[in-house]
Structures are given as structure tokens and as C-alpha cells.
Scaffold this motif. Sequence first.
Motif, PDB file in Angstrom:
ATOM      1  N   PRO A   1       0.801  -1.226   0.000  1.00  0.00           N
ATOM      2  CA  PRO A   1       0.000   0.000   0.000  1.00  0.00           C
ATOM      3  C   PRO A   1       0.839   1.284   0.000  1.00  0.00           C
ATOM      4  O   PRO A   1       0.393   2.308  -0.519  1.00  0.00           O
ATOM      5  CB  PRO A   1      -0.828  -0.112   1.287  1.00  0.00           C
ATOM      6  N   ASN A   2       2.056   1.220   0.546  1.00  0.00           N
ATOM      7  CA  ASN A   2       2.881   2.438   0.545  1.00  0.00           C
ATOM      8  C   ASN A   2       3.467   2.717  -0.825  1.00  0.00           C
ATOM      9  O   ASN A   2       3.536   3.861  -1.271  1.00  0.00           O
ATOM     10  CB  ASN A   2       4.025   2.321   1.560  1.00  0.00           C
ATOM     11  N   GLU A   3       3.900   1.651  -1.502  1.00  0.00           N
ATOM     12  CA  GLU A   3       4.518   1.812  -2.819  1.00  0.00           C
ATOM     13  C   GLU A   3       3.469   2.076  -3.902  1.00  0.00           C
ATOM     14  O   GLU A   3       3.744   2.749  -4.883  1.00  0.00           O
ATOM     15  CB  GLU A   3       5.316   0.558  -3.204  1.00  0.00           C
ATOM     16  N   GLU A   4       2.271   1.512  -3.724  1.00  0.00           N
ATOM     17  CA  GLU A   4       1.220   1.683  -4.744  1.00  0.00           C
ATOM     18  C   GLU A   4      -0.060   2.215  -4.119  1.00  0.00           C
ATOM     19  O   GLU A   4      -1.073   1.513  -4.057  1.00  0.00           O
ATOM     20  CB  GLU A   4       0.929   0.346  -5.432  1.00  0.00           C
ATOM     21  N   PRO A   5      -0.015   3.472  -3.630  1.00  0.00           N
ATOM     22  CA  PRO A   5      -1.196   4.003  -2.947  1.00  0.00           C
ATOM     23  C   PRO A   5      -2.362   4.310  -3.893  1.00  0.00           C
ATOM     24  O   PRO A   5      -3.517   4.296  -3.480  1.00  0.00           O
ATOM     25  CB  PRO A   5      -0.680   5.294  -2.296  1.00  0.00           C
ATOM     26  N   ILE A   6      -2.039   4.562  -5.158  1.00  0.00           N
ATOM     27  CA  ILE A   6      -3.106   4.906  -6.118  1.00  0.00           C
ATOM     28  C   ILE A   6      -3.143   3.854  -7.234  1.00  0.00           C
ATOM     29  O   ILE A   6      -2.123   3.592  -7.874  1.00  0.00           O
ATOM     30  CB  ILE A   6      -2.891   6.327  -6.687  1.00  0.00           C
TER      31      ILE A   6
ATOM     32  N   ALA B   1      -1.834  -0.738  12.712  1.00  0.00           N
ATOM     33  CA  ALA B   1      -2.644  -0.260  11.583  1.00  0.00           C
ATOM     34  C   ALA B   1      -2.828  -1.418  10.617  1.00  0.00           C
ATOM     35  O   ALA B   1      -1.844  -1.976  10.120  1.00  0.00           O
ATOM     36  CB  ALA B   1      -1.944   0.906  10.894  1.00  0.00           C
ATOM     37  N   ILE B   2      -4.080  -1.801  10.404  1.00  0.00           N
ATOM     38  CA  ILE B   2      -4.379  -2.822   9.391  1.00  0.00           C
ATOM     39  C   ILE B   2      -4.749  -2.041   8.138  1.00  0.00           C
ATOM     40  O   ILE B   2      -5.752  -1.316   8.106  1.00  0.00           O
ATOM     41  CB  ILE B   2      -5.510  -3.757   9.857  1.00  0.00           C
ATOM     42  N   ARG B   3      -3.910  -2.153   7.140  1.00  0.00           N
ATOM     43  CA  ARG B   3      -3.948  -1.250   6.000  1.00  0.00           C
ATOM     44  C   ARG B   3      -4.985  -1.661   4.938  1.00  0.00           C
ATOM     45  O   ARG B   3      -5.498  -2.776   4.943  1.00  0.00           O
ATOM     46  CB  ARG B   3      -2.547  -1.183   5.363  1.00  0.00           C
ATOM     47  N   SER B   4      -5.211  -0.744   4.012  1.00  0.00           N
ATOM     48  CA  SER B   4      -6.102  -0.975   2.853  1.00  0.00           C
ATOM     49  C   SER B   4      -7.498  -1.412   3.286  1.00  0.00           C
ATOM     50  O   SER B   4      -8.117  -2.278   2.666  1.00  0.00           O
ATOM     51  CB  SER B   4      -5.517  -2.043   1.912  1.00  0.00           C
TER      52      SER B   4
ATOM     53  N   ILE C   1      -0.069  -5.330   7.855  1.00  0.00           N
ATOM     54  CA  ILE C   1      -0.282  -4.872   9.232  1.00  0.00           C
ATOM     55  C   ILE C   1       1.019  -4.286   9.768  1.00  0.00           C
ATOM     56  O   ILE C   1       2.084  -4.898   9.642  1.00  0.00           O
ATOM     57  CB  ILE C   1      -0.739  -6.043  10.144  1.00  0.00           C
ATOM     58  N   GLU C   2       0.926  -3.079  10.343  1.00  0.00           N
ATOM     59  CA  GLU C   2       2.114  -2.435  10.900  1.00  0.00           C
ATOM     60  C   GLU C   2       1.883  -2.113  12.361  1.00  0.00           C
ATOM     61  O   GLU C   2       0.790  -1.657  12.716  1.00  0.00           O
ATOM     62  CB  GLU C   2       2.338  -1.077  10.216  1.00  0.00           C
ATOM     63  N   ASN C   3       2.924  -2.273  13.171  1.00  0.00           N
ATOM     64  CA  ASN C   3       2.863  -1.775  14.550  1.00  0.00           C
ATOM     65  C   ASN C   3       3.344  -0.329  14.484  1.00  0.00           C
ATOM     66  O   ASN C   3       4.517  -0.067  14.211  1.00  0.00           O
ATOM     67  CB  ASN C   3       3.766  -2.623  15.444  1.00  0.00           C
ATOM     68  N   ILE C   4       2.434   0.611  14.692  1.00  0.00           N
ATOM     69  CA  ILE C   4       2.816   2.022  14.529  1.00  0.00           C
ATOM     70  C   ILE C   4       3.304   2.628  15.853  1.00  0.00           C
ATOM     71  O   ILE C   4       3.598   3.810  15.927  1.00  0.00           O
ATOM     72  CB  ILE C   4       1.668   2.871  13.915  1.00  0.00           C
TER      73      ILE C   4
ATOM     74  N   GLN D   1      -7.305   2.239  -0.255  1.00  0.00           N
ATOM     75  CA  GLN D   1      -5.992   2.597   0.303  1.00  0.00           C
ATOM     76  C   GLN D   1      -6.024   3.759   1.284  1.00  0.00           C
ATOM     77  O   GLN D   1      -5.104   3.921   2.084  1.00  0.00           O
ATOM     78  CB  GLN D   1      -4.990   2.918  -0.830  1.00  0.00           C
ATOM     79  N   CYS D   2      -7.058   4.571   1.248  1.00  0.00           N
ATOM     80  CA  CYS D   2      -7.069   5.730   2.165  1.00  0.00           C
ATOM     81  C   CYS D   2      -7.469   5.312   3.574  1.00  0.00           C
ATOM     82  O   CYS D   2      -7.354   6.088   4.511  1.00  0.00           O
ATOM     83  CB  CYS D   2      -7.988   6.831   1.645  1.00  0.00           C
ATOM     84  N   GLY D   3      -7.932   4.068   3.753  1.00  0.00           N
ATOM     85  CA  GLY D   3      -8.440   3.664   5.059  1.00  0.00           C
ATOM     86  C   GLY D   3      -7.571   2.644   5.767  1.00  0.00           C
ATOM     87  O   GLY D   3      -6.982   1.764   5.136  1.00  0.00           O
ATOM     88  N   SER D   4      -7.465   2.784   7.078  1.00  0.00           N
ATOM     89  CA  SER D   4      -6.801   1.773   7.913  1.00  0.00           C
ATOM     90  C   SER D   4      -7.712   1.471   9.082  1.00  0.00           C
ATOM     91  O   SER D   4      -8.436   2.351   9.551  1.00  0.00           O
ATOM     92  CB  SER D   4      -5.486   2.302   8.479  1.00  0.00           C
ATOM     93  N   LEU D   5      -7.626   0.247   9.558  1.00  0.00           N
ATOM     94  CA  LEU D   5      -8.317  -0.101  10.795  1.00  0.00           C
ATOM     95  C   LEU D   5      -7.263  -0.019  11.898  1.00  0.00           C
ATOM     96  O   LEU D   5      -6.245  -0.719  11.845  1.00  0.00           O
ATOM     97  CB  LEU D   5      -8.899  -1.516  10.682  1.00  0.00           C
ATOM     98  N   ILE D   6      -7.489   0.873  12.848  1.00  0.00           N
ATOM     99  CA  ILE D   6      -6.516   1.061  13.934  1.00  0.00           C
ATOM    100  C   ILE D   6      -7.002   0.278  15.152  1.00  0.00           C
ATOM    101  O   ILE D   6      -8.147   0.429  15.586  1.00  0.00           O
ATOM    102  CB  ILE D   6      -6.358   2.557  14.304  1.00  0.00           C
ATOM    103  N   THR D   7      -6.139  -0.566  15.653  1.00  0.00           N
ATOM    104  CA  THR D   7      -6.540  -1.448  16.747  1.00  0.00           C
ATOM    105  C   THR D   7      -5.438  -1.523  17.806  1.00  0.00           C
ATOM    106  O   THR D   7      -4.257  -1.337  17.481  1.00  0.00           O
ATOM    107  CB  THR D   7      -6.876  -2.856  16.180  1.00  0.00           C
ATOM    108  N   LYS D   8      -5.851  -1.763  19.041  1.00  0.00           N
ATOM    109  CA  LYS D   8      -4.874  -1.809  20.142  1.00  0.00           C
ATOM    110  C   LYS D   8      -4.570  -3.266  20.499  1.00  0.00           C
ATOM    111  O   LYS D   8      -5.464  -4.113  20.469  1.00  0.00           O
ATOM    112  CB  LYS D   8      -5.468  -1.072  21.344  1.00  0.00           C
ATOM    113  N   VAL D   9      -3.306  -3.501  20.865  1.00  0.00           N
ATOM    114  CA  VAL D   9      -2.928  -4.852  21.291  1.00  0.00           C
ATOM    115  C   VAL D   9      -3.380  -5.036  22.738  1.00  0.00           C
ATOM    116  O   VAL D   9      -3.024  -4.249  23.622  1.00  0.00           O
ATOM    117  CB  VAL D   9      -1.401  -5.055  21.172  1.00  0.00           C
TER     118      VAL D   9
END
Length: 380
Positions: free
Chosen positions: A233-238, A353-356, A312-315, A271-279
Motif C-alpha cells: 500500500p505504501n509503494e502503490e497508494p493509487i 494499523a491494518i492497511r487498505s 499490518i504495521e505496529n505504529i 488505500q485511504c483507510g486503515s483499521l486502527i486497533t490496540k494490542v
Amino acid sequence: MSFDLNKFQEIKTPFYWYDVDLLEQTLKCVKENADKYGYNVHYAVKANGNLGILRKMKEFDFGTDCVSGNEIKQSIAAGIDPKKIAFAGVGKSDEEITIGLENGIFCFNCESIPELENINSIAGKLGKKADVALRLNPNVHVSTHHYITTGIEENKFGINEWDFEEVIAALQNMENVNLIGLHFHVGSQILDMQDFRNLCVRVNELQEWFYAHNIIVDHINVGGGLGISYTQPNEEPIPAFAEYFKVFAETLKLRPKQQLHFELGRSLVAQCGSLITKVLYVKRGVNTKFAIVDAGMTELIRPALYQAVHKIENISSNLPSERYDVVGPICESSDCFAKGIDMAGTKRGDLLAIRSAGAYGEAMASTYNLRTLVKGYFSK
Ligand code: LLP
């Protein structure tokens, strides 16, 4: 995609996060490329019916493609011109057909003779005429998950070729229905442009058939389906809009004055949306650790339903990476976002952040396990 960690600390997790700059860049790119050829784009509301997203669609002058009466109402609430609303779906109820007729929508995409007869009868009672397109099943195979292919004979969607004669004969007797278009949609998350080229070839053939039967329609609607990169998603956002529209410009034969319409969902908003979740907890598994998070399949069902991969990224963490299974709290083994992924060292309280997740995330949320539906927040 940008994340505002300070702001995130104040919001109750899980939540959807929409990066408005990326959404605007994406919509601008779609608009410019579609305008080049004079194409009409209807945003497929099913991908994400959040009012904030729909207002952006209005700002960029897109119409919508709706599959329920509520999607029509939500589009109108966002300011979308009813004359730009297409209404699709294999099972439209009388109430939904009435909503469409009373609001004077652009077109009903119809899938069977009994549906056409019903629209004809409701329109008659209301003293209206319904503009309709026939959704044809082009029998084109595409390479995507089998749950989201729609354009082959075995699917419930569309009118099959062997029924065309009967449909056009039936239409002759329907006084309150105007045939204005032919509609197609072959599937979703399609990345191979050859699949769209194959669709165009079939549309050309089917147009010939209708032409031979003295039918020329005002518009062709080729549906949606353009895929996105879930792995990068970072390399191909559009997504590849220029390449996509070019396929149609090169391959699809339009009659003079005939308009081409598209119904794009995922490619506009994923691509503009992420699901933000806590561990919530980290626990040891076999050859992996489980990162148990507070979002589940109730907020993003795609991995459970289509074996979809979301990055999925740990931000919150810069620690060296380790191997994790990222799982939710729902009482189902399929409530798993990713298996055996490498992610920065993770502890309780970190944000992931769970991407896309902008498409078919919030839109497919459920209250299973009596969970509360969560909100979407916009970066500006
Ligand atoms: N037009 C019609 C008639 C459709 O059935 C669909 C999607 C679209 C347009 C928009 O397709 P898109 O551009 O978004 O690919 N929930 C699944 C996707 C289901 C798509 C259903 N139809 C997922 O999460 O992958």
C-alpha cells in the motif's frame, strides 16, 4: 498514508482512519483519467457508505452505484444528484424500487424478466417511467477470489445469452419501462488488465447482437472491479487508473453518442483507510506469538471471508521485528488478520494499523458477539 499518533491516543480503539489527502489525490487521479475520454464514474457505495466518503464523491462530481434503497437515500443525503444514481442488485424490493422511482434516479440495472415486470407495474401505479439497463452476463472468467467473480454463467447475476430474445420480447409489452443501457460487471479485485480487455471484446459482440435486433442503447455500463495492491500500500497508494481506462478506450466500441459508465468501489477508497486497533495481550504460540487485538472480524471480515491479505504495521514500536499471528477477540478460529507475519516487537497497548481497509471494512461491519459498531475518523 499518514498516521496522527497524538490524535490516536485520544480515540477509543478500534476505529477506522481515513487519510483525506490520499482520498483526494486518488479521486483527482480517477477524475482526470476518466475525463480524458468523457467517461462517467459512479462510486459503488457498497465499498464504503460513510457519509464523509460520499460527500467527497459529491465534491469530485461522481455519481453513485447503489444496491439498496438505503444506499440511494444516503447518496442523496450526501448531495449526489439523483440523475447520477444507478441502482443495481438481483433482488430489489418493491419499497426500494419505489425509492428509486420517486427520486428520479438515472437508471435501474435489471437482472430478470420478473424484476422488469415488477418495476413496470410499480412505475405504472406511480405514473412514472423507469429508465432501465439490462445487466447481461458476459460469461467472462476473471482471475480473483471465487467469492467475488460475478460474470460467469453459474453466478446468480445478470441475464444469460439464451434469455436475450425472451427479454426483448417481454420489454415490448412494458409501457412504463425505457431501455436505455446495457450493464456488465465481471468481478472485483481484478489486477490483470487482460480480464478487462476480454470484457470489452464480449461487450462488442453482445452489442452487435442487440444492434442486429434493432436495439441501440444510450449507454454501456461496464461495472467496477479494478483491484488494488494489498501487499504494497505504501509503494502503490493509487491504483492504475490511466492503464485501466485506456483498455476501454482502445478496445470497447461505442456507437456514436453512446456514453460509457463505470462503477468503481474498492479502487477509489481502499488505500485511504486503515483499521486502527490496540494490542490487548501478547501470548506465546507454536513458532509464533499471538498478538491479540481489540478489533476482530466484526470490523474487517475480509481475511476471514476471502482469505484476504492486509498489510499490518505496529505504529507504536521501533523494536526489532518478530514473528506474530495477529488475531481478534471474536470466538471463531477464522477471526485471524494474519498468520506468521514479521512485525516490530509488540507489547500490550501498542497500536496496529491494518492497511487498505477503506473498502469493504466499515461497510461490512457486524455486531456479532454483541459488539458495538465502531466509527470512522477523517484526517481533516
Ligand atoms: N458494480 C457491481 C454490480 C458490483 O457488484 C460491484 C461489487 C461493484 C460495481 C464494485 O466493485 P469494485 O470496484 O469495488 O471491485 N466484499 C468483497 C467485494 C465484493 C464486491 C461486490 N460487488 C471484498 O471485500 O473483496
